[in-house]
Design a protein around this motif. Structure first.
Motif, PDB file in Angstrom:
ATOM      1  N   SER A   1       0.866  -1.175   0.000  1.00 21.06           N
ATOM      2  CA  SER A   1       0.000   0.000   0.000  1.00 21.06           C
ATOM      3  C   SER A   1       0.906   1.229   0.000  1.00 21.06           C
ATOM      4  CB  SER A   1      -0.935   0.011   1.213  1.00 21.06           C
ATOM      5  OG  SER A   1      -0.200   0.130   2.413  1.00 21.06           O
ATOM      6  N   TYR A   2       0.384   2.348  -0.494  1.00 23.13           N
ATOM      7  CA  TYR A   2       1.226   3.545  -0.555  1.00 23.13           C
ATOM      8  C   TYR A   2       0.374   4.799  -0.580  1.00 23.13           C
ATOM      9  CZ  TYR A   2       0.179   3.546  -5.600  1.00 23.13           C
ATOM     10  OH  TYR A   2      -0.446   3.557  -6.821  1.00 23.13           O
ATOM     11  N   ARG A   3       1.001   5.908  -0.188  1.00 22.76           N
ATOM     12  CA  ARG A   3       0.358   7.224  -0.226  1.00 22.76           C
ATOM     13  C   ARG A   3       1.369   8.251  -0.714  1.00 22.76           C
ATOM     14  NH1 ARG A   3      -2.729   8.754   5.197  1.00 22.76           N
ATOM     15  NH2 ARG A   3      -3.658  10.271   3.760  1.00 22.76           N
ATOM     16  N   LEU A   4       0.906   9.184  -1.517  1.00 14.10           N
ATOM     17  CA  LEU A   4       1.728  10.288  -1.982  1.00 14.10           C
ATOM     18  C   LEU A   4       1.142  11.559  -1.404  1.00 14.10           C
ATOM     19  CD1 LEU A   4       4.127  10.965  -3.851  1.00 14.10           C
ATOM     20  CD2 LEU A   4       2.458  11.330  -5.682  1.00 14.10           C
ATOM     21  N   GLN A   5       1.959  12.308  -0.648  1.00 13.70           N
ATOM     22  CA  GLN A   5       1.446  13.458   0.103  1.00 13.70           C
ATOM     23  C   GLN A   5       2.390  14.645  -0.002  1.00 13.70           C
ATOM     24  OE1 GLN A   5       1.618  10.685   3.547  1.00 13.70           O
ATOM     25  NE2 GLN A   5      -0.292  11.671   4.115  1.00 13.70           N
ATOM     26  N   THR A   6       1.899  15.800   0.389  1.00 13.28           N
ATOM     27  CA  THR A   6       2.790  16.942   0.556  1.00 13.28           C
ATOM     28  C   THR A   6       3.616  16.716   1.812  1.00 13.28           C
ATOM     29  OG1 THR A   6       1.176  18.155   1.863  1.00 13.28           O
ATOM     30  CG2 THR A   6       1.149  18.520  -0.521  1.00 13.28           C
ATOM     31  N   CYS A   7       4.729  17.447   1.920  1.00 21.10           N
ATOM     32  CA  CYS A   7       5.639  17.200   3.037  1.00 21.10           C
ATOM     33  C   CYS A   7       4.972  17.455   4.374  1.00 21.10           C
ATOM     34  CB  CYS A   7       6.902  18.037   2.898  1.00 21.10           C
ATOM     35  SG  CYS A   7       6.612  19.821   2.852  1.00 21.10           S
TER      36      CYS A   7
ATOM     37  N   THR B   1       6.097  13.576  -0.585  1.00 24.93           N
ATOM     38  CA  THR B   1       6.569  12.457   0.225  1.00 24.93           C
ATOM     39  C   THR B   1       5.773  11.207  -0.129  1.00 24.93           C
ATOM     40  OG1 THR B   1       7.287  13.839   2.069  1.00 24.93           O
ATOM     41  CG2 THR B   1       6.748  11.568   2.581  1.00 24.93           C
ATOM     42  N   LEU B   2       6.478  10.091  -0.293  1.00 28.40           N
ATOM     43  CA  LEU B   2       5.847   8.807  -0.582  1.00 28.40           C
ATOM     44  C   LEU B   2       5.976   7.903   0.640  1.00 28.40           C
ATOM     45  CD1 LEU B   2       4.619   6.679  -2.548  1.00 28.40           C
ATOM     46  CD2 LEU B   2       6.984   6.116  -3.196  1.00 28.40           C
ATOM     47  N   THR B   3       4.834   7.410   1.126  1.00 29.01           N
ATOM     48  CA  THR B   3       4.829   6.445   2.224  1.00 29.01           C
ATOM     49  C   THR B   3       4.507   5.074   1.656  1.00 29.01           C
ATOM     50  OG1 THR B   3       4.082   8.132   3.778  1.00 29.01           O
ATOM     51  CG2 THR B   3       3.820   5.851   4.453  1.00 29.01           C
ATOM     52  N   LEU B   4       5.365   4.096   1.944  1.00 27.66           N
ATOM     53  CA  LEU B   4       5.228   2.740   1.416  1.00 27.66           C
ATOM     54  C   LEU B   4       5.082   1.745   2.557  1.00 27.66           C
ATOM     55  CD1 LEU B   4       8.051   2.775  -1.267  1.00 27.66           C
ATOM     56  CD2 LEU B   4       5.641   2.416  -1.769  1.00 27.66           C
ATOM     57  N   ASN B   5       4.229   0.739   2.356  1.00 26.44           N
ATOM     58  CA  ASN B   5       4.068  -0.354   3.308  1.00 26.44           C
ATOM     59  C   ASN B   5       4.048  -1.654   2.513  1.00 26.44           C
ATOM     60  OD1 ASN B   5       1.862   1.969   3.913  1.00 26.44           O
ATOM     61  ND2 ASN B   5       3.088   1.550   5.719  1.00 26.44           N
ATOM     62  N   PHE B   6       4.939  -2.590   2.840  1.00 25.72           N
ATOM     63  CA  PHE B   6       4.955  -3.861   2.114  1.00 25.72           C
ATOM     64  C   PHE B   6       5.707  -4.911   2.925  1.00 25.72           C
ATOM     65  CE2 PHE B   6       8.453  -1.220   0.516  1.00 25.72           C
ATOM     66  CZ  PHE B   6       9.556  -2.045   0.707  1.00 25.72           C
ATOM     67  N   ASP B   7       5.605  -6.168   2.466  1.00 29.45           N
ATOM     68  CA  ASP B   7       6.294  -7.301   3.092  1.00 29.45           C
ATOM     69  C   ASP B   7       7.329  -7.860   2.127  1.00 29.45           C
ATOM     70  OD1 ASP B   7       4.482  -6.980   5.145  1.00 29.45           O
ATOM     71  OD2 ASP B   7       3.214  -8.669   4.537  1.00 29.45           O
ATOM     72  N   LEU B   8       8.454  -8.336   2.688  1.00 27.14           N
ATOM     73  CA  LEU B   8       9.479  -9.025   1.913  1.00 27.14           C
ATOM     74  C   LEU B   8       9.894 -10.295   2.643  1.00 27.14           C
ATOM     75  CD1 LEU B   8      11.943  -6.167   0.821  1.00 27.14           C
ATOM     76  CD2 LEU B   8      10.238  -7.325  -0.599  1.00 27.14           C
ATOM     77  N   ASP B   9      10.384 -11.261   1.865  1.00 29.39           N
ATOM     78  CA  ASP B   9      10.964 -12.455   2.473  1.00 29.39           C
ATOM     79  C   ASP B   9      12.221 -12.092   3.253  1.00 29.39           C
ATOM     80  OD1 ASP B   9       9.078 -14.191   1.462  1.00 29.39           O
ATOM     81  OD2 ASP B   9      10.236 -14.666  -0.329  1.00 29.39           O
TER      82      ASP B   9
END
Length: 691
Positions: free
Chosen positions: A630-636, A666-674
Motif C-alpha cells: 500500500s502507498y500514499r503520496l502526500q505533501t511534506c 513524500t511517498l509512504t510505502l508499506n509492504f512485506d518481503l521475504d
C-alpha cells in the motif's frame, strides 16, 4: 532492462529488470522513516500479532510457492548459508562490558604486573585485585566465567558480594614444567570440563621431566583426570583425559531450573546494531551474549522490532530491567516464558513502513510543486510500483552487506581470508573511515604504528570486535601467526561474515552478467528449483530454505524445456560460491570459474582450516517479490510525521489553497518481503536510482 552508470554503488551492479522511468527521493532522512517489523514463522508481525504473509512467486502455470530464502534483510545476515552471528563463547564477551572500562583496564595492568614479576623470578605471593561488588548472582557467575576464560592463569574468589582475582598458584607451578601457552590451554580445558574430552601436551623425550608433569597433574587434579604417556610419531607425549565421574559439582534442583529458564520478548531498538544491543542487555542482566537467540539481525539506522529469547533470565527479572535498558535506546515488550531458544532463520520475512521524502523526477531541471508536477510524479510512482509488483526485482545483496561507509569493504577482507593472507586481512579490517571519530583514530594509529596496545587504549569500549582483535594482536604479535590468532579471537559467526561478503559480491556480479548476456528468458543449462509443493493456503507453513535444497531438487534446464518455455525467470537460481554447490551448465558456469580465477581463487576449496571456516555455498533466486503493498503520496506537511500509509492503495492527496507554493512530495510505502530480501534493493528497482 535498464543499465545505470552514474553514481552506482560498486557492490551492487547497475542492472534492473523493469524499464519504467522511476524517480528521485531521500530515504532514512530520519530514523523513523525506516521501520522494520519481523514476521514470525507463523506469518504474524511480532508487534501486533496480526497475520500477514510473505510474498510468493507465481509461475507460468499460476501455481504459487513460498520463498522463505536464507539471506539478509537490511543488514540481516542471520540466515544466509547457515550464517550465525551469535557470540559463541565467553571469549566473545568484552570484559569492559561486564566490569566497566576502568576495572577492565586495571585487570589488564594487574595481569601485566604478574607477568613482569614472573619474568624477574619474583613471587607474586597473595597479590590480589578487587573487581568490585556484584549483588546479582547471575552477574557474579558471568564475571567468574569470562575472567577465567580470558585469563586462565587467574583464579577468582567471591567474598560476597565482592569478587577478587589473583594468580592461580597451580598455574604458576605448571608453567615451570611446560610452556605458558600449554599451561593456559590446559587450564581452559580443565575449566570447560567437556565430558570424554582429552588434552595432549607437546612431545617430550625427557622421561624425568614427563614424570614430574605426571606427578603434578595427579597431585593437583587426580580426582578429575587420568594421565598416560604414549608414542606420537616416534616421540612420547602426555595425554590427559577427564574421568567419567570427573564432572563439575552436581547442580542443585534450583540451579538446574534457573539454567533451563527461557524468556521470550520483542525488542524494539533505534539506531543500534542488533549485536550492540545484545552486548548491552547481556552486561545489564549478567549473562553472556550467547545466551540470547534471535531469528535475524536488523538494520542499525532504522526503528526495528524483532523477537528474541534469553536463557537463564526469568520474565520477572527482565521486566525489572526494562527501565534501565530503555535508557540505552531499547524497549522490551511481550515478555513471556518460552520453552526453547529461537533458531536463526526462523522467520517468514519482514514488514516495512518506509517514507521517501523530497520526490523529484529524473529530468534534472527545476522542479515546481504545482498540480501538474504532482500529477506527473504520481504517474511515475504508480507505474514504478505496478511494474515491480508484477515483475519483481533483481534479488541483489544490498550495499550494507559489504560495509557501507567504510574505506575498504568487507568483501575484500573476505577475499584476503580465503587466500589465507592473514596480515593483509587484518590491515584491511582496520581500514579507517574518512572521518575523525575515535574508532577511525584508533585504526589509523594501529596501521601507522603496529602498536596494538596503544590502539586498544584508543578504541571505544563499544567496538567489541576491534578490541578483541587488538588484544590478540598485542598478545601474539602482528606477524602471520599473530594475525591468524587475532581472527580466531572472534566468534565463528563473526569470522565467517567476511568470506560470505565476498561470495555475496560474486553473486551480485553473476546475476547482472546473467541478465546482460542471456536476457530475461530461461536458457538451457540454467538451474531451477523443481520442488513440487502441495497447494498453498493462507495458513501455509514456512517454505524450506533454499540453501537446504537437496541436489535432486536442483534441475538443469534442457533444450526442449527452453523451447517450450517450461520455466519462468522467477524460478531460476544462481549459486553462491562454495564447495558443495552445482554451477550452471551454460556460459554462466565458465563465468564463475573465470571470475574466481581473476581473484586468485581458481583452486580455492572454500575452506580456511586455520580459522575453522567452511563455506558450502547455497542457492539464491534471481528475482524477488514484494506483497501486501500500500502507498500514499502526500505533501511534506501531511507526510512528514507518519510512517504508516493506511490501507488505501495508490492514494494521492493534492494540497488545497496556495497551489504555487514550493512544497516537496513524500511517498509512504508499506509492504512485506521475504527474509532474504533487502528493502533498499526493492526501492532501488522502484526508483531507478542509488540510495
Amino acid at each position: 532492462m535498464t543499465m545505470k552508470q552514474d553514481g552506482d554503488a560498486a557492490s551492487v551492479p547497475a542492472c534492473f529488470i523493469s524499464n519504467h522511468e522511476g524517480f528521485l527521493g531521500n530515504i532514512k532522512k530520519f530514523i523513523r522513516d525506516f521501520v522494520v517489523t519481523e514476521i514470525d514463522a507463523d506469518g504474524r508481525q511480532v508487534t501486533t500479532g496480526a497475520a500477514t504473509h510473505a510474498p510468493r512467486s507465481t509461475d507460468k502455470s499460476g501455481g504459487r510457492r513460498d520463498r522463505n530464502r536464507q539471506g539478509s534483510e537490511e543488514g540481516d545476515f542471520a540466515a544466509d548459508c547457515r550464517f550465525d552471528l551469535t557470540v559463541s563463547s565467553p571469549d566473545g564477551l568484552d570484559l569492559s562490558m561486564v566490569l566497566g572500562q576502568g576495572v577492565s583496564e586495571q585487570l589488564e595492568q594487574f595481569v601485566v604486573s604478574l607477568r613482569d614479576e614472573a619474568e624477574e623470578g619474583e613471587e607474586s605471593g597473595r597479590k590480589e585485585l578487587s573487581l568490585g561488588s556484584f549483588t546479582d548472582k547471575y552477574q557474579r557467575a558471568n564475571v567468574h566465567r569470562a575472567v577465567r576464560h580470558r585469563f586462565p592463569f587467574l583464579m577468582t574468589v567471591t567474598i560476597q558480594p565482592e569478587i577478587r582475582v589473583r594468580e592461580d598458584p597451580d598455574y604458576r607451578e605448571l608453567s615451570q614444567l611446560v610452556t605458558e601457552e600449554e599451561a593456559e590451554d590446559f587450564f581452559r580445558f580443565m575449566d570447560a570440563k567437556v565430558q570424554d574430552s582429552s588434552y595432549t601436551f607437546h612431545p617430550d623425550d625427557n622421561k624425568e621431566h614427563r614424570t614430574a608433569v605426571h606427578h603434578f597433574l595427579n597431585r593437583r587434579f587426580g580426582k578429575l583426570v587420568e594421565t598416560k604417556s604414549f608414542n606420537q610419531q616416534e616421540r612420547t607425549a602426555i595425554s590427559v583425559r577427564l574421568r567419567e565421574r570427573g564432572r563439575p559439582k552436581k547442580r542443585s534442583a534450583e540451579e538446574r531450573r534457573e539454567e533451563d529458564v527461557y524468556t521470550a520478548f520483542t525488542l524494539c531498538k533505534e539506531n543500534l546494531e542488533t549485536l550492540e544491543a545484545i552486548s548491552y542487555m547481556a552486561a545489564t542482566l549478567g549473562v553472556l551474549p550467547s545466551d540470547f537467540t534471535y531469528a535475524g539481525i536488523k538494520d542499525k539506522r532504522a526503528l526495528t522490532y524483532q523477537s528474541m529469547v534469553v536463557k537463564k533470565v526469568s520474565p520477572q527479572r527482565l521486566m525489572e530491567k526494562r527501565g534501565e535498558l530503555e535508557k540505552r535506546g531499547m524497549r522490551l515488550s511481550h515478555i513471556r516464558p518460552a520453552a526453547e531458544p529461537l533458531k536463526l532463520g526462523r522467520l517468514r520475512g519482514n514488514h516495512f513502513d518506509l517514507v521517501v521524502r523530497d520526490l523529484k523526477s529524473h529530468g534534472g531541471g527545476e522542479v515546481h510543486s504545482g498540480a501538474e508536477t504532482r500529477r506527473r510524479l504520481a504517474g511515475l510512482v504508480e507505474e514504478a510500483l505496478q511494474n515491480v509488483q508484477v515483475r519483481g526485482f533483481v534479488n541483489y545483496y544490498g550495499p550494507q552487506r559489504f560495509g557501507t561507509g567504510q574505506s575498504v569493504r568487507s568483501d575484500l577482507v573476505g577475499l584476503a581470508l580465503l587466500k589465507e593472507d592473514m596480515v593483509n586481512a587484518v590491515r584491511l579490517f582496520f581500514s579507517p573511515e574518512d572521518g575523525d571519530d575515535p574508532p577511525s583514530q584508533a585504526k589509523r594509529h594501529f596501521l601507522q604504528t603496529d602498536n596494538a596496545k596503544e590502539s586498544l587504549a584508543l578504541m571505544p569500549a563499544s567496538k567489541a570486535r576491534e578490541r578483541l582483535m587488538l588484544r590478540a594482536l598485542n598478545r601474539y604479535g602482528t606477524g602471520p601467526e599473530g594475525c591468524a590468532k587475532a581472527w580466531l579471537s572472534l566468534p565463528h559467526g563473526m569470522r565467517v561474515f567476511y568470506p560470505h561478503a565476498y561470495c555475496s559480491r560474486v553473486w551480485n556480479e553473476a546475476v547482472a552478467h546473467r541478465l546482460a548476456t542471456l536476457g530475461h528468458q530461461v536458457r538451457t543449462g540454467d538451474l531451477v528449483w523443481t520442488q513440487q509443493e502441495a497447494e498453498q493456503t493462507d495458513d501455509c507453513e514456512a517454505a524450506r530454505p533454499l540453501n537446504a535444497v537437496a541436489f535432486s531438487q536442483i534441475h538443469v534446464v534442457t533444450q526442449a524445456e527452453e523451447r517450450r518455455g517450461a520455466y519462468a525467470l522467477a524460478q531460476v537460481l544462481l549459486p553462491m560460491p562454495g564447495n558443495t554447490v552445482r554451477y550452471p551448465e551454460n556460459a554462466m558456469g565458465a563465468w564463475y570459474r573465470e571470475r574466481l580465477a581473476t581473484d586468485g581463487l581458481d583452486n580455492c576449496r572454500f575452506r580456511v582450516g586455520g580459522l575453522k571456516l567452511n563455506l558450502p555455498g547455497c542457492y539464491r533466486p534471481l528475482l524477488a517479490n514484494l506483497c501486501n503493498l500500500s502507498y500514499r503520496l502526500q505533501t511534506c506537511e501531511e507526510g512528514a510525521g507518519g510512517n504508516g500509509g493506511g490501507n488505501s492503495k495508490g492514494h494521492f492527496k493534492a494540497t488545497t489553497g496556495d497551489a504555487e507554493r514550493h512544497e516537496s512530495l513524500t511517498l509512504t510505502l508499506n509492504f512485506d518481503l521475504d527474509s532474504s530480501c533487502y528493502a533498499t534493493i526493492c526501492l532501488r528497482e522502484i526508483m531507478k536510482c542509488d540510495l
